[in-house]
Write a protein that holds these residues in place. Structure first.
Motif, PDB file in Angstrom:
ATOM      1  N   VAL A 246      41.737  31.863  69.578  1.00  0.00           N
ATOM      2  CA  VAL A 246      40.277  31.759  69.519  1.00  0.00           C
ATOM      3  C   VAL A 246      39.642  33.120  69.783  1.00  0.00           C
ATOM      4  O   VAL A 246      38.689  33.513  69.105  1.00  0.00           O
ATOM      5  CB  VAL A 246      39.767  30.691  70.516  1.00  0.00           C
ATOM      6  N   ALA A 247      40.174  33.875  70.735  1.00  0.00           N
ATOM      7  CA  ALA A 247      39.648  35.199  71.052  1.00  0.00           C
ATOM      8  C   ALA A 247      39.822  36.145  69.862  1.00  0.00           C
ATOM      9  O   ALA A 247      38.916  36.928  69.538  1.00  0.00           O
ATOM     10  CB  ALA A 247      40.320  35.767  72.288  1.00  0.00           C
ATOM     11  N   ASN A 248      40.996  36.071  69.198  1.00  0.00           N
ATOM     12  CA  ASN A 248      41.238  36.918  68.019  1.00  0.00           C
ATOM     13  C   ASN A 248      40.291  36.560  66.881  1.00  0.00           C
ATOM     14  O   ASN A 248      39.753  37.444  66.209  1.00  0.00           O
ATOM     15  CB  ASN A 248      42.688  36.784  67.547  1.00  0.00           C
ATOM     16  N   ILE A 249      40.074  35.284  66.651  1.00  0.00           N
ATOM     17  CA  ILE A 249      39.148  34.846  65.599  1.00  0.00           C
ATOM     18  C   ILE A 249      37.738  35.324  65.915  1.00  0.00           C
ATOM     19  O   ILE A 249      37.035  35.830  65.049  1.00  0.00           O
ATOM     20  CB  ILE A 249      39.203  33.313  65.427  1.00  0.00           C
ATOM     21  N   ALA A 250      37.328  35.185  67.157  1.00  0.00           N
ATOM     22  CA  ALA A 250      35.990  35.629  67.576  1.00  0.00           C
ATOM     23  C   ALA A 250      35.842  37.133  67.395  1.00  0.00           C
ATOM     24  O   ALA A 250      34.805  37.618  66.930  1.00  0.00           O
ATOM     25  CB  ALA A 250      35.722  35.229  69.018  1.00  0.00           C
ATOM     26  N   MET A 251      36.898  37.887  67.739  1.00  0.00           N
ATOM     27  CA  MET A 251      36.855  39.338  67.604  1.00  0.00           C
ATOM     28  C   MET A 251      36.705  39.723  66.131  1.00  0.00           C
ATOM     29  O   MET A 251      35.866  40.553  65.780  1.00  0.00           O
ATOM     30  CB  MET A 251      38.121  39.982  68.175  1.00  0.00           C
ATOM     31  N   TRP A 252      37.495  39.121  65.249  1.00  0.00           N
ATOM     32  CA  TRP A 252      37.407  39.425  63.819  1.00  0.00           C
ATOM     33  C   TRP A 252      36.065  38.988  63.235  1.00  0.00           C
ATOM     34  O   TRP A 252      35.502  39.671  62.376  1.00  0.00           O
ATOM     35  CB  TRP A 252      38.571  38.792  63.050  1.00  0.00           C
TER      36      TRP A 252
END
Length: 121
Positions: A7-13
């Protein structure tokens, strides 16, 4: 890799892509402003001058800073033997808004190549 990391990676992208999209929009808006100003300067220098009739005038409900109004005008004039109806957005001081009502005449310059591109003198 846990669920929270995904979820953090998706939010960052998502934030990265959003930032890029905003930057592109700002660049395009700046480019369009510069091109429009160049066109207006060319019309002011080399355009044909005529007196035109304001056939419609309406203002935005949003008042600009410093007691100014944004007006959208529809202007009718003759160019190259044809009647032209052009639209132009302008900003005027509240005190001068009366001069831009429907039925009033204004001096304009228009592009020889595209008479719908006008500048109000």
């Amino acid at each position: 890799m846990g669920n929270s990391e995904v979820v953090a990676n998706i939010a960052m992208w998502f934030l990265i892509l959003l930032s890029i999209a905003i930057a592109i929009l700002v660049i395009v808006a700046m480019r369009n402003t510069v091109v429009s100003e160049r066109e207006n300067e060319q019309i002011k220098k080399k355009g044909n001058e005529v007196v035109a009739l304001i056939t419609h005038s309406e203002h935005d409900n949003i008042q600009n800073v410093g007691g100014c109004l944004s007006l959208r005008l529809t202007i009718r004039f003759m160019a190259n033997g044809k009647e032209i109806n052009a639209k132009k957005d302008i900003i005027v001081k509240n005190l001068n808004a009366y001069a831009y009502r429907a039925g009033k005449r204004v001096t304009i310059r228009y592009s020889t190549y595209n008479p719908e591109k006008i500048v109000i003198s």
